[in-house]
Design a protein around this motif. Structure first.
Motif, PDB file in Angstrom:
ATOM      1  N   SER A  49       0.824  -1.202   0.000  1.00 27.48           N
ATOM      2  CA  SER A  49       0.000   0.000   0.000  1.00 27.48           C
ATOM      3  C   SER A  49       0.864   1.260   0.000  1.00 27.48           C
ATOM      4  N   LEU A  50       1.914   1.267   0.839  1.00 32.16           N
ATOM      5  CA  LEU A  50       2.812   2.416   0.892  1.00 32.16           C
ATOM      6  C   LEU A  50       3.541   2.618  -0.433  1.00 32.16           C
ATOM      7  N   ARG A  51       4.009   1.519  -1.005  1.00 30.99           N
ATOM      8  CA  ARG A  51       4.724   1.613  -2.279  1.00 30.99           C
ATOM      9  C   ARG A  51       3.799   2.143  -3.382  1.00 30.99           C
ATOM     10  N   ASP A 101       7.218   6.981   6.372  1.00 31.99           N
ATOM     11  CA  ASP A 101       6.550   5.785   6.897  1.00 31.99           C
ATOM     12  C   ASP A 101       7.190   4.514   6.346  1.00 31.99           C
ATOM     13  N   LEU A 102       7.587   4.565   5.064  1.00 34.83           N
ATOM     14  CA  LEU A 102       8.234   3.401   4.458  1.00 34.83           C
ATOM     15  C   LEU A 102       9.578   3.107   5.120  1.00 34.83           C
ATOM     16  N   SER A 103      10.331   4.169   5.414  1.00 37.70           N
ATOM     17  CA  SER A 103      11.628   3.991   6.090  1.00 37.70           C
ATOM     18  C   SER A 103      11.448   3.379   7.470  1.00 37.70           C
ATOM     19  N   LYS A 108      12.614  -2.545  10.861  1.00 37.12           N
ATOM     20  CA  LYS A 108      12.668  -3.808  11.597  1.00 37.12           C
ATOM     21  C   LYS A 108      13.440  -4.870  10.827  1.00 37.12           C
ATOM     22  N   SER A 109      13.250  -4.929   9.499  1.00 33.92           N
ATOM     23  CA  SER A 109      14.013  -5.908   8.724  1.00 33.92           C
ATOM     24  C   SER A 109      15.464  -5.484   8.621  1.00 33.92           C
ATOM     25  N   GLY A 110      15.703  -4.160   8.597  1.00 36.60           N
ATOM     26  CA  GLY A 110      17.077  -3.669   8.528  1.00 36.60           C
ATOM     27  C   GLY A 110      17.895  -4.107   9.727  1.00 36.60           C
ATOM     28  N   ALA A 111      17.262  -4.144  10.896  1.00 36.74           N
ATOM     29  CA  ALA A 111      17.962  -4.580  12.105  1.00 36.74           C
ATOM     30  C   ALA A 111      18.336  -6.057  12.008  1.00 36.74           C
ATOM     31  N   SER A 193      14.504   9.101   4.137  1.00 37.67           N
ATOM     32  CA  SER A 193      15.278   9.031   5.367  1.00 37.67           C
ATOM     33  C   SER A 193      14.361   9.144   6.566  1.00 37.67           C
ATOM     34  N   LEU A 194      14.821   8.591   7.690  1.00 39.20           N
ATOM     35  CA  LEU A 194      14.084   8.759   8.935  1.00 39.20           C
ATOM     36  C   LEU A 194      14.187  10.186   9.440  1.00 39.20           C
ATOM     37  N   PHE A 195      15.233  10.906   9.005  1.00 38.27           N
ATOM     38  CA  PHE A 195      15.462  12.272   9.419  1.00 38.27           C
ATOM     39  C   PHE A 195      15.575  13.173   8.195  1.00 38.27           C
ATOM     40  N   PRO A 196      14.442  13.520   7.561  1.00 42.62           N
ATOM     41  CA  PRO A 196      14.469  14.269   6.321  1.00 42.62           C
ATOM     42  C   PRO A 196      15.033  15.669   6.487  1.00 42.62           C
TER      43      PRO A 196
END
Length: 203
Positions: A49-51, A101-103, A108-111, A193-196
């Motif tokens: 949905s996000l994509r 939101d996508l980032s 969780k998978s990145g971790a 980014s998480l920090f735009p």
């Protein structure tokens, strides 16, 4: 893994065996990471949905920018452009929110992927510590030499360490694998980014 090293040595000879093992393990790790990402992210309805919303917003924004470049200088046209600019700002805000939101969703998978890469790197480091695994076709510049020769004995600038080869393989193989599987980030989420960076239009 030790048996894999000995098998590669017997098949290809000692000159290229270690490098091929590192490349092979890098490829296998990239596949494993994409499987993990698929299980945790890509197959979920939230990600799809996000994509989809990012793709739609990106196309809409691009169309609006192209259409805004045309037009005359009359008062009515100026008013229309002002209204269109406001709509573009709303679409841009929506796109930034979706990419953020996508980032967060992919975090969780990145971790988990980071843990897998850390474990694999530790195993490879224990096997090839202080041992050149490949030969560079040229003598690299000083900055690259410090990375490619890190932890190796001697002063041969063409000796390549496991860490340098593994880094190159991990980046290139996984990036191309994501493109091949269709898992690369949406075009509108490039640089998400998480920090735009703050919007310069906002005072």
């Amino acid at each position: 893994m030790a048996s894999l090293v000995s098998l590669a040595s017997s098949l290809t000879g000692s000159r290229y065996a270690d490098g091929l093992v590192v490349v092979g393990i890098s490829f296998g790790t990239a596949v494993l990471c994409e499987i993990i990402s698929w299980i945790l992210i890509y197959r979920t309805s939230s990600y799809k949905s996000l994509r989809s919303s990012i793709d739609k917003a990106s196309k809409k924004l691009e169309t609006m920018k192209n259409s805004s470049s045309s037009g005359g200088g009359s008062v009515s046209v100026v008013v229309k452009k002002s209204s269109k600019n406001k709509k573009m700002d709303r679409v841009e805000s929506s796109l930034k929110e979706s990419t953020r939101d996508l980032s967060l969703f992919k975090f969780k998978s990145g971790a988990v992927v980071a843990v897998v890469l850390f474990v694999v790197f530790g195993l490879l480091n224990s096997l090839f510590d202080g041992k050149p695994v490949a030969k560079l076709p040229f003598a690299p510049v000083s900055l690259v030499y410090k990375m490619s020769h890190r932890g190796l004995p001697g002063s041969d600038p063409t000796d390549c360490s496991m860490a340098f080869l593994y880094l190159l393989c991990s980046v290139s193989i996984r990036t191309n694998l994501q493109k091949f599987l269709g898992f690369s980030p949406p075009r509108g989420a490039a640089g998400a980014s998480l920090f735009p960076v703050p919007d310069p239009k906002i005072s």
